[in-house]
Design a protein around this motif. Structure first.
Motif, PDB file in Angstrom:
ATOM      1  N   ASP A  44       0.837  -1.201   0.000  1.00 41.14           N
ATOM      2  CA  ASP A  44       0.000   0.000   0.000  1.00 41.14           C
ATOM      3  C   ASP A  44       0.872   1.252   0.000  1.00 41.14           C
ATOM      4  O   ASP A  44       0.398   2.349   0.205  1.00 41.14           O
ATOM      5  CB  ASP A  44      -1.012   0.004   1.135  1.00 41.14           C
ATOM      6  CG  ASP A  44      -0.384  -0.210   2.494  1.00 41.14           C
ATOM      7  OD1 ASP A  44       0.851  -0.125   2.612  1.00 41.14           O
ATOM      8  OD2 ASP A  44      -1.138  -0.465   3.443  1.00 41.14           O
ATOM      9  N   LYS A  45       2.173   1.076  -0.244  1.00 42.30           N
ATOM     10  CA  LYS A  45       3.119   2.185  -0.410  1.00 42.30           C
ATOM     11  C   LYS A  45       3.522   2.216  -1.877  1.00 42.30           C
ATOM     12  O   LYS A  45       4.208   1.316  -2.373  1.00 42.30           O
ATOM     13  CB  LYS A  45       4.346   1.975   0.469  1.00 42.30           C
ATOM     14  CG  LYS A  45       3.981   1.718   1.925  1.00 42.30           C
ATOM     15  CD  LYS A  45       4.542   2.762   2.833  1.00 42.30           C
ATOM     16  CE  LYS A  45       4.280   2.478   4.286  1.00 42.30           C
ATOM     17  NZ  LYS A  45       2.935   2.581   4.727  1.00 42.30           N
ATOM     18  N   ILE A  46       3.069   3.244  -2.582  1.00 45.09           N
ATOM     19  CA  ILE A  46       3.242   3.318  -4.033  1.00 45.09           C
ATOM     20  C   ILE A  46       4.249   4.403  -4.386  1.00 45.09           C
ATOM     21  O   ILE A  46       4.084   5.557  -3.999  1.00 45.09           O
ATOM     22  CB  ILE A  46       1.888   3.607  -4.725  1.00 45.09           C
ATOM     23  CG1 ILE A  46       0.842   2.551  -4.332  1.00 45.09           C
ATOM     24  CG2 ILE A  46       2.052   3.717  -6.224  1.00 45.09           C
ATOM     25  CD1 ILE A  46       1.172   1.131  -4.726  1.00 45.09           C
ATOM     26  N   ASN A  47       5.283   4.013  -5.125  1.00 46.82           N
ATOM     27  CA  ASN A  47       6.290   4.950  -5.604  1.00 46.82           C
ATOM     28  C   ASN A  47       5.841   5.504  -6.953  1.00 46.82           C
ATOM     29  O   ASN A  47       5.633   4.744  -7.901  1.00 46.82           O
ATOM     30  CB  ASN A  47       7.645   4.244  -5.743  1.00 46.82           C
ATOM     31  CG  ASN A  47       8.749   5.202  -6.126  1.00 46.82           C
ATOM     32  OD1 ASN A  47       8.772   6.343  -5.689  1.00 46.82           O
ATOM     33  ND2 ASN A  47       9.656   4.736  -6.961  1.00 46.82           N
ATOM     34  N   GLU A 136      -6.777   2.270   1.365  1.00 39.51           N
ATOM     35  CA  GLU A 136      -5.948   3.470   1.282  1.00 39.51           C
ATOM     36  C   GLU A 136      -4.530   3.114   0.855  1.00 39.51           C
ATOM     37  O   GLU A 136      -3.975   2.105   1.288  1.00 39.51           O
ATOM     38  CB  GLU A 136      -5.923   4.146   2.650  1.00 39.51           C
ATOM     39  CG  GLU A 136      -5.201   5.462   2.671  1.00 39.51           C
ATOM     40  CD  GLU A 136      -5.293   6.132   4.022  1.00 39.51           C
ATOM     41  OE1 GLU A 136      -4.233   6.387   4.624  1.00 39.51           O
ATOM     42  OE2 GLU A 136      -6.426   6.390   4.485  1.00 39.51           O
ATOM     43  N   PHE A 137      -3.952   3.969   0.007  1.00 38.80           N
ATOM     44  CA  PHE A 137      -2.566   3.837  -0.432  1.00 38.80           C
ATOM     45  C   PHE A 137      -1.830   5.130  -0.087  1.00 38.80           C
ATOM     46  O   PHE A 137      -2.365   6.215  -0.217  1.00 38.80           O
ATOM     47  CB  PHE A 137      -2.485   3.642  -1.953  1.00 38.80           C
ATOM     48  CG  PHE A 137      -3.023   2.320  -2.433  1.00 38.80           C
ATOM     49  CD1 PHE A 137      -2.195   1.214  -2.564  1.00 38.80           C
ATOM     50  CD2 PHE A 137      -4.364   2.184  -2.760  1.00 38.80           C
ATOM     51  CE1 PHE A 137      -2.689   0.007  -3.001  1.00 38.80           C
ATOM     52  CE2 PHE A 137      -4.862   0.974  -3.213  1.00 38.80           C
ATOM     53  CZ  PHE A 137      -4.022  -0.118  -3.332  1.00 38.80           C
ATOM     54  N   ASP A 138      -0.564   4.978   0.339  1.00 36.62           N
ATOM     55  CA  ASP A 138       0.334   6.118   0.515  1.00 36.62           C
ATOM     56  C   ASP A 138       1.156   6.214  -0.753  1.00 36.62           C
ATOM     57  O   ASP A 138       1.943   5.313  -1.069  1.00 36.62           O
ATOM     58  CB  ASP A 138       1.262   5.906   1.724  1.00 36.62           C
ATOM     59  CG  ASP A 138       0.508   5.984   3.040  1.00 36.62           C
ATOM     60  OD1 ASP A 138      -0.396   6.833   3.146  1.00 36.62           O
ATOM     61  OD2 ASP A 138       0.814   5.198   3.944  1.00 36.62           O
ATOM     62  N   VAL A 139       0.979   7.322  -1.478  1.00 32.05           N
ATOM     63  CA  VAL A 139       1.611   7.497  -2.784  1.00 32.05           C
ATOM     64  C   VAL A 139       2.621   8.623  -2.689  1.00 32.05           C
ATOM     65  O   VAL A 139       2.344   9.681  -2.120  1.00 32.05           O
ATOM     66  CB  VAL A 139       0.540   7.805  -3.855  1.00 32.05           C
ATOM     67  CG1 VAL A 139       1.170   8.081  -5.199  1.00 32.05           C
ATOM     68  CG2 VAL A 139      -0.470   6.657  -3.943  1.00 32.05           C
TER      69      VAL A 139
END
Length: 142
Positions: A44-47, A136-139
């Motif tokens: 859920d951590k998107i670079n 939810e994603f942290d981008v």
């Protein structure tokens, strides 16, 4: 009626047989659709990077009145402004039809620099104003 939505998978994905359909409800002016999605990394951590796609896969459960159920797929994100139209948006909403007991998926693919907004991105599935799934994603530039 959909009674539950189960999250099956999420993260960075690869798209197979992707096509674009014009749609004024999208910040880019079109929706991308793919026949199949393959998850490459569960995170859920998107670079942020050009061409990267991320999303969710989910299963609809419920009462099979007519089996085909209309629902709303929504992606909420930090404000982005399309420089060609000067229109700002913080969400994209698509009305979809899915079948009870079948997997569905939604994704977002970064194609333009102006789309690459860091922050919280949320994928939601709802029906008749009831949110049935939220992921939810942290981008950002990790």
């Amino acid at each position: 009626m959909i009674t539950e939505v189960e999250l099956l998978n999420f993260g960075v994905c690869q798209l197979i047989n992707e096509v674009a359909d014009n749609n004024e409800n999208s910040p880019t002016g079109f929706f991308l659709h793919s026949d199949t999605i393959q998850f490459l990394e569960k995170t859920d951590k998107i670079n942020i990077e050009s061409g990267l796609a991320f999303g969710i896969e989910y299963l609809l459960s419920g009462l099979e009145d007519e089996n085909a159920e209309e629902f709303e797929a929504r992606i909420l994100y930090p404000q982005m402004v399309n420089p060609a139209t000067n229109s700002a948006s913080t969400e994209v909403v698509e009305m979809k039809v899915g079948c009870i007991g079948e997997a569905n998926f939604d994704y977002y693919k970064f194609e333009y620099t102006w789309e690459m907004q860091g922050g919280k991105w949320i994928f939601e599935i709802s029906q008749t104003d009831r949110v049935l799934l939220s992921k939810e994603f942290d981008v950002g530039f990790l």
